[in-house]
Design an enzyme around this catalytic site. Sequence first.
Site, PDB file in Angstrom:
ATOM      1  N   SER A  49      36.079  73.226  19.431  1.00 15.40           N
ATOM      2  CA  SER A  49      35.490  72.152  18.616  1.00 15.40           C
ATOM      3  C   SER A  49      36.604  71.410  17.877  1.00 15.40           C
ATOM      4  O   SER A  49      37.741  71.876  17.819  1.00 15.40           O
ATOM      5  CB  SER A  49      34.505  72.747  17.602  1.00 15.40           C
ATOM      6  OG  SER A  49      35.213  73.574  16.697  1.00 15.40           O
ATOM      7  N   ASP A  80      34.411  70.415  22.529  1.00 17.19           N
ATOM      8  CA  ASP A  80      33.001  70.498  22.155  1.00 17.19           C
ATOM      9  C   ASP A  80      32.730  69.534  20.988  1.00 17.19           C
ATOM     10  O   ASP A  80      33.426  69.574  19.970  1.00 17.19           O
ATOM     11  CB  ASP A  80      32.726  71.953  21.725  1.00 17.19           C
ATOM     12  CG  ASP A  80      31.263  72.239  21.484  1.00 17.19           C
ATOM     13  OD1 ASP A  80      30.421  71.590  22.139  1.00 17.19           O
ATOM     14  OD2 ASP A  80      30.961  73.127  20.653  1.00 17.19           O
ATOM     15  N   HIS A 177      21.410  74.138  16.695  1.00 22.11           N
ATOM     16  CA  HIS A 177      22.671  74.842  16.473  1.00 22.11           C
ATOM     17  C   HIS A 177      22.542  75.908  15.374  1.00 22.11           C
ATOM     18  O   HIS A 177      21.676  75.817  14.519  1.00 22.11           O
ATOM     19  CB  HIS A 177      23.763  73.849  16.046  1.00 22.11           C
ATOM     20  CG  HIS A 177      24.290  73.036  17.181  1.00 22.11           C
ATOM     21  ND1 HIS A 177      24.134  71.677  17.270  1.00 22.11           N
ATOM     22  CD2 HIS A 177      24.973  73.393  18.297  1.00 22.11           C
ATOM     23  CE1 HIS A 177      24.698  71.231  18.375  1.00 22.11           C
ATOM     24  NE2 HIS A 177      25.213  72.253  19.031  1.00 22.11           N
ATOM     25  N   GLY A 209      23.192  74.778  21.575  1.00 22.32           N
ATOM     26  CA  GLY A 209      22.380  75.593  20.661  1.00 22.32           C
ATOM     27  C   GLY A 209      21.648  76.716  21.370  1.00 22.32           C
ATOM     28  O   GLY A 209      20.494  77.006  21.067  1.00 22.32           O
ATOM     29  N   ALA A 210      22.339  77.371  22.318  1.00 18.65           N
ATOM     30  CA  ALA A 210      21.645  78.349  23.178  1.00 18.65           C
ATOM     31  C   ALA A 210      21.800  79.804  22.725  1.00 18.65           C
ATOM     32  O   ALA A 210      21.348  80.713  23.424  1.00 18.65           O
ATOM     33  CB  ALA A 210      22.118  78.184  24.620  1.00 18.65           C
TER      34      ALA A 210
HETATM   35  P1  13P Z   1      24.874  77.990  19.074  1.00 16.19           P
HETATM   36  O1  13P Z   1      25.005  77.511  17.645  1.00 16.19           O
HETATM   37  O2  13P Z   1      23.456  78.291  19.416  1.00 16.19           O
HETATM   38  O3  13P Z   1      25.769  79.135  19.362  1.00 16.19           O
HETATM   39  O4  13P Z   1      25.294  76.777  20.022  1.00 16.19           O
HETATM   40  C1  13P Z   1      26.647  76.451  20.188  1.00 16.19           C
HETATM   41  C2  13P Z   1      26.825  75.088  20.722  1.00 16.19           C
HETATM   42  O5  13P Z   1      25.915  74.386  21.093  1.00 16.19           O
HETATM   43  C3  13P Z   1      28.207  74.608  20.804  1.00 16.19           C
HETATM   44  O6  13P Z   1      28.278  73.290  21.227  1.00 16.19           O
HETATM   45  O1  G3H Z   2      28.065  73.169  18.040  1.00 14.20           O
HETATM   46  C1  G3H Z   2      28.989  73.431  17.266  1.00 14.20           C
HETATM   47  C2  G3H Z   2      29.872  74.575  17.554  1.00 14.20           C
HETATM   48  O2  G3H Z   2      29.209  75.781  17.312  1.00 14.20           O
HETATM   49  C3  G3H Z   2      31.196  74.440  16.849  1.00 14.20           C
HETATM   50  O3  G3H Z   2      31.144  74.774  15.505  1.00 14.20           O
HETATM   51  O4  G3H Z   2      32.640  73.098  14.359  1.00 14.20           O
HETATM   52  O5  G3H Z   2      32.129  75.315  13.309  1.00 14.20           O
HETATM   53  O6  G3H Z   2      33.629  75.182  15.305  1.00 14.20           O
HETATM   54  P1  G3H Z   2      32.460  74.574  14.577  1.00 14.20           P
HETATM   55 ZN    ZN Z   3      26.646  72.073  20.517  1.00 16.21          ZN
END
Ligand code: 13P
Ligand code: G3H
Ligand code: ZN
Length: 306
Positions: A49, A80, A177, A209-210
């Site tokens: 991310s 991401d 998420h 968000g899985a």
């Molecule tokens: P979770 O928060 O369900 O683990 O999803 C992660 C996600 O979608 C990262 O892009």
């Molecule tokens: O969808 C978001 C991811 O879980 C990344 O989260 O920005 O805290 O690394 P983060």
């Molecule tokens: Zn995501």
Amino acid sequence: MKNIHTKLLKKAMKEGYAVPAFNFPSLEILLAIIETIKETKSPAILQVSESAIKYFTPCIIKGIVSSIHEQKLPVSIHLDHGHSYESIKLAINLGFDSVMIDGSLLSFKENVKLTKKCANLAHKKRVHIEAEIGALKGDDDNPNASDVDRFTNPLEAKKFVELTNVDSLAIAIGTNHGAYKFKGDGKIRKDILKKIEKYIPNIPLVLHGASLIEPEIVTELNSLGGKINNAKGNDGLLNGIYKTHICKINMDSDLRLAYTLGIRKSLHENPENFDPRVYGKIGLQQVKETAKSRIIKICHSNNKVN
Ligand code: 13P
Ligand code: G3H
Ligand code: ZN
């Protein structure tokens, strides 16, 4: 040569499974994912991310990307939730195989404009691009959108893909998420998914968000001093989803919970230890268990590496 991310998704689509896309907010989580995919013979997507790039620093991420590429693993490295053109440019410069531009909270017109600009850049550099239409709650929270607005509109999805030329599309069909996904019961809108599959049959779809947020893990964490109250995820909701056009399944929170549980357990059982490699290793083992179960039970991607 075809981009590795595109290859992984196309193969999954053709053979009817999904590629697990795991975030790694710590080095131990990355090591755990690599060990697990080797043991299960599964492909994977390693996601970073914007905040993870900031945490590790771009220089360290660049080193990780090149070391992963050198190992010739069946993985791609993906940005991401990139939120700007600059973020996309940085990830491409760091050697990522794929980037996500997330304009899901913008108007349709603005989302198209930003996504198209990023897609042009990514394609020029032979990088795969994912975009999102519809919006998830949690990190993507938009207090102004009603629940109906949040789900992806299938006709809009078709128009969006035509206008932007993206390679894969993240859709909103009920997941959220984080570890607090639902107040009541969650529901996955398979009816919306079916329409999207009909309108854009050749585009691999992505489910954000899985994470399952298994109650047993949360209870154990709390019994060891954690305070994770009212957590709720997709436990029991995603069975069979691997058979659809969803070819990439994003999970982060489940691995964070597992890692934290391993560390809590280790420190509880060995209060005299202060070597991070000792408790880090127990965290790593716990992440491996979770990653393995998601690969086998949710994605069905085990033994898909030739
Ligand atoms: P979770 O928060 O369900 O683990 O999803 C992660 C996600 O979608 C990262 O892009
Ligand atoms: O969808 C978001 C991811 O879980 C990344 O989260 O920005 O805290 O690394 P983060
Ligand atoms: Zn995501």
